[in-house]
Design a protein around this motif. Structure first.
Motif, PDB file in Angstrom:
ATOM      1  N   SER A 136       9.281  11.302 -12.461  1.00 35.20           N
ATOM      2  CA  SER A 136       8.475   9.454 -12.771  1.00 35.20           C
ATOM      3  C   SER A 136       8.233   8.842 -12.629  1.00 35.20           C
ATOM      4  CB  SER A 136      10.422   8.999 -13.271  1.00 35.20           C
ATOM      5  OG  SER A 136      11.292   9.474 -13.902  1.00 35.20           O
TER       6      SER A 136
ATOM      7  N   ASP B 274       9.828   7.820 -17.825  1.00 33.16           N
ATOM      8  CA  ASP B 274       9.317   5.785 -17.099  1.00 33.16           C
ATOM      9  C   ASP B 274      10.767   5.351 -16.961  1.00 33.16           C
ATOM     10  OD1 ASP B 274       7.903   3.963 -16.452  1.00 33.16           O
ATOM     11  OD2 ASP B 274       7.317   3.056 -18.387  1.00 33.16           O
ATOM     12  N   PHE B 275      11.114   6.196 -16.206  1.00 35.77           N
ATOM     13  CA  PHE B 275      12.857   5.376 -15.385  1.00 35.77           C
ATOM     14  C   PHE B 275      12.411   5.169 -13.681  1.00 35.77           C
ATOM     15  CE2 PHE B 275      14.448   8.708 -18.920  1.00 35.77           C
ATOM     16  CZ  PHE B 275      14.421   8.093 -19.231  1.00 35.77           C
ATOM     17  N   PRO B 276      13.414   4.444 -13.084  1.00 37.67           N
ATOM     18  CA  PRO B 276      13.370   4.452 -11.670  1.00 37.67           C
ATOM     19  C   PRO B 276      13.840   6.038 -11.560  1.00 37.67           C
ATOM     20  CG  PRO B 276      15.522   3.398 -12.577  1.00 37.67           C
ATOM     21  CD  PRO B 276      14.966   3.780 -13.862  1.00 37.67           C
ATOM     22  N   LEU B 277      12.669   6.189  -9.957  1.00 32.83           N
ATOM     23  CA  LEU B 277      13.201   7.737  -9.436  1.00 32.83           C
ATOM     24  C   LEU B 277      14.674   7.931  -9.371  1.00 32.83           C
ATOM     25  CD1 LEU B 277      10.481   7.098  -7.195  1.00 32.83           C
ATOM     26  CD2 LEU B 277      10.288   8.095  -9.070  1.00 32.83           C
ATOM     27  N   GLY B 278      15.217   9.278  -9.368  1.00 31.48           N
ATOM     28  CA  GLY B 278      16.275   9.819  -9.097  1.00 31.48           C
ATOM     29  C   GLY B 278      16.984  10.912 -10.612  1.00 31.48           C
TER      30      GLY B 278
ATOM     31  N   GLN C 153      14.210  -4.186 -16.437  1.00 29.18           N
ATOM     32  CA  GLN C 153      13.684  -3.787 -16.488  1.00 29.18           C
ATOM     33  C   GLN C 153      13.260  -4.063 -14.259  1.00 29.18           C
ATOM     34  OE1 GLN C 153      11.136  -1.191 -17.842  1.00 29.18           O
ATOM     35  NE2 GLN C 153      12.965  -1.139 -18.897  1.00 29.18           N
TER      36      GLN C 153
ATOM     37  N   TRP D 107      13.899  -3.071 -12.024  1.00 33.54           N
ATOM     38  CA  TRP D 107      13.829  -1.795 -11.236  1.00 33.54           C
ATOM     39  C   TRP D 107      12.031  -1.979 -10.895  1.00 33.54           C
ATOM     40  CZ3 TRP D 107      11.070   1.835 -13.164  1.00 33.54           C
ATOM     41  CH2 TRP D 107      10.934   2.355 -14.596  1.00 33.54           C
ATOM     42  N   ARG D 108      11.212  -1.988 -12.206  1.00 36.23           N
ATOM     43  CA  ARG D 108      10.052  -1.815 -11.644  1.00 36.23           C
ATOM     44  C   ARG D 108       9.530  -2.727 -10.376  1.00 36.23           C
ATOM     45  NH1 ARG D 108       7.429   0.297 -15.372  1.00 36.23           N
ATOM     46  NH2 ARG D 108       8.714   0.824 -17.428  1.00 36.23           N
ATOM     47  N   GLU D 109       9.817  -3.625 -10.560  1.00 38.00           N
ATOM     48  CA  GLU D 109       9.512  -4.516  -9.520  1.00 38.00           C
ATOM     49  C   GLU D 109      10.399  -4.883  -7.709  1.00 38.00           C
ATOM     50  OE1 GLU D 109       6.560  -6.133  -9.480  1.00 38.00           O
ATOM     51  OE2 GLU D 109       6.997  -5.176 -11.672  1.00 38.00           O
TER      52      GLU D 109
ATOM     53  N   TYR E 204      11.164  -1.258  -5.749  1.00 38.40           N
ATOM     54  CA  TYR E 204      11.308  -0.272  -4.958  1.00 38.40           C
ATOM     55  C   TYR E 204      10.207  -0.073  -4.503  1.00 38.40           C
ATOM     56  CZ  TYR E 204      11.280   4.501  -4.013  1.00 38.40           C
ATOM     57  OH  TYR E 204      11.418   5.999  -3.039  1.00 38.40           O
ATOM     58  N   LEU E 205      10.489   0.098  -3.419  1.00 39.74           N
ATOM     59  CA  LEU E 205       9.778  -0.095  -2.231  1.00 39.74           C
ATOM     60  C   LEU E 205       8.416  -1.861  -1.756  1.00 39.74           C
ATOM     61  CD1 LEU E 205       8.135   3.412  -1.035  1.00 39.74           C
ATOM     62  CD2 LEU E 205      10.297   1.518  -0.258  1.00 39.74           C
ATOM     63  N   GLN E 206       8.941  -2.463  -2.290  1.00 40.20           N
ATOM     64  CA  GLN E 206       8.267  -3.424  -2.306  1.00 40.20           C
ATOM     65  C   GLN E 206       8.838  -4.167  -0.994  1.00 40.20           C
ATOM     66  OE1 GLN E 206       5.039  -4.797  -4.698  1.00 40.20           O
ATOM     67  NE2 GLN E 206       6.714  -5.330  -6.188  1.00 40.20           N
ATOM     68  N   VAL E 207       6.915  -4.485  -0.673  1.00 39.79           N
ATOM     69  CA  VAL E 207       7.265  -5.549   0.321  1.00 39.79           C
ATOM     70  C   VAL E 207       6.861  -6.858   0.374  1.00 39.79           C
ATOM     71  CG1 VAL E 207       5.642  -5.734   2.785  1.00 39.79           C
ATOM     72  CG2 VAL E 207       5.961  -3.914   1.461  1.00 39.79           C
TER      73      VAL E 207
ATOM     74  N   LEU F 225      10.367  -4.703   9.038  1.00 36.56           N
ATOM     75  CA  LEU F 225       9.951  -2.811   8.686  1.00 36.56           C
ATOM     76  C   LEU F 225       8.464  -2.983   9.851  1.00 36.56           C
ATOM     77  CD1 LEU F 225       8.441  -4.101   5.094  1.00 36.56           C
ATOM     78  CD2 LEU F 225       9.817  -2.444   5.462  1.00 36.56           C
TER      79      LEU F 225
END
Lengths: 113, 162
Positions: free
Chosen positions: A8, A25-29, A72, A74-76, A78-81, A89
């Motif tokens: 993914s 095209d899925f969330p990682l996992g 959707q 999850w697209r925004e 993951y690891l978004q700073v 951080l």
């Protein structure tokens, strides 16, 4: 040996360069499909075999038509700073580095991402 | 659910990861594996008579991020009820690993064998250790997995990274 990757993270896999890639095209996992959706997972696993079978040249990517669903967000995430994360951080980075230094001096360093 | 609208842009994981570590002020940027030349081995025989090995980045046992990672193998005849990946980076907010077949499609592969689409499953599956060191992956881990696959008479490989 002929291989196919079912995954993914499209940019990471294509940057690496692989012979055959089925992109979901899925969330990682859960690259094989949403949890407990056996029909979707079975279809995607079969599609990976199709990619193995049909690819003729390297860097062959196929994108599955399956979607994670209506949500959707999850697209925004993951690891978004974001601005409010900066201090947290920076602190996390300092803690990680000092932990690694301690482990290194104790001879327990590990070569890992 | 089948996609109804135009496909969304894939998540830019490399860019996100760069910014995430920049925010932590790491002095060295992460370097992803990159191969200008990519090998391609055509299928030597039809899927219907091929033996497949399944490879995952999950682990047979629960690990912390500081535990050593090495190649391990399990039985596909008596597969585990679950695998572990708490030490890996995946979207722990959006999903979970409670359903083994959502990331390790062992039952679906067995069904594909039963249906005649696939010849068979190798007796062992393999857990590939993800490593910061590309040298370790190339010189140690990948050759060891290839050796085990050859030992098991494997024809084709399905890799499913989390």
């Amino acid at each position: 040996m002929p291989t196919v990757i079912l995954g993914s993270a499209r940019d990471v896999v294509e940057h690496c360069g692989v012979p055959r890639f089925l992109f979901t095209d899925f969330p990682l996992g859960n690259p094989c499909g949403t949890p407990y959706d056996r029909d979707m997972q079975y279809a995607i696993t079969g599609l990976a075999l199709d990619v193995l079978d049909r690819a003729k040249t390297p860097r062959h990517t196929v994108q599955s038509d399956y979607s994670w669903g209506d949500d959707q967000s999850w697209r925004e995430g993951y690891l978004q700073v974001r601005g409010e994360d900066a201090a947290r951080l920076a602190l996390l980075g300092r803690e990680n580095r000092s932990r690694r230094e301690r482990l290194k001096s104790a001879g327990k360093g590990r070569d890992d991402a | 659910m089948l996609m109804a609208d135009a496909p969304s842009r894939p998540v830019p994981y490399m860019e996100r990861t760069r910014r995430y570590y920049e925010a932590q002020a790491f002095d060295k940027a992460y370097v992803w594996a990159h191969f200008p030349e990519v090998p391609f081995i055509p299928l030597e025989k039809p899927l219907e008579v091929s033996t497949l090995a399944l490879i995952t980045t999950a682990s047979l046992y629960d690990r912390t991020p500081m535990d050593p990672r090495e190649v391990t193998s399990g039985s596909t005849l008596e597969p585990p009820v679950r695998l572990f990946a708490n030490d890996l980076s995946w979207d722990k907010n959006a999903t979970h690993l409670e359903d083994l077949n959502s990331y390790f499609p062992i039952e679906h592969l067995k069904d594909l064998v039963a249906s005649g689409r696939l010849g068979g499953l190798a007796e062992r599956f393999h857990c590939a250790p993800t490593s910061y060191s590309q040298r370790q992956t190339l010189a140690t881990d990948a050759p060891e997995i290839l050796r085990r696959c050859r030992e098991d008479g494997v024809d084709i490989v399905l890799l499913v990274p989390l």
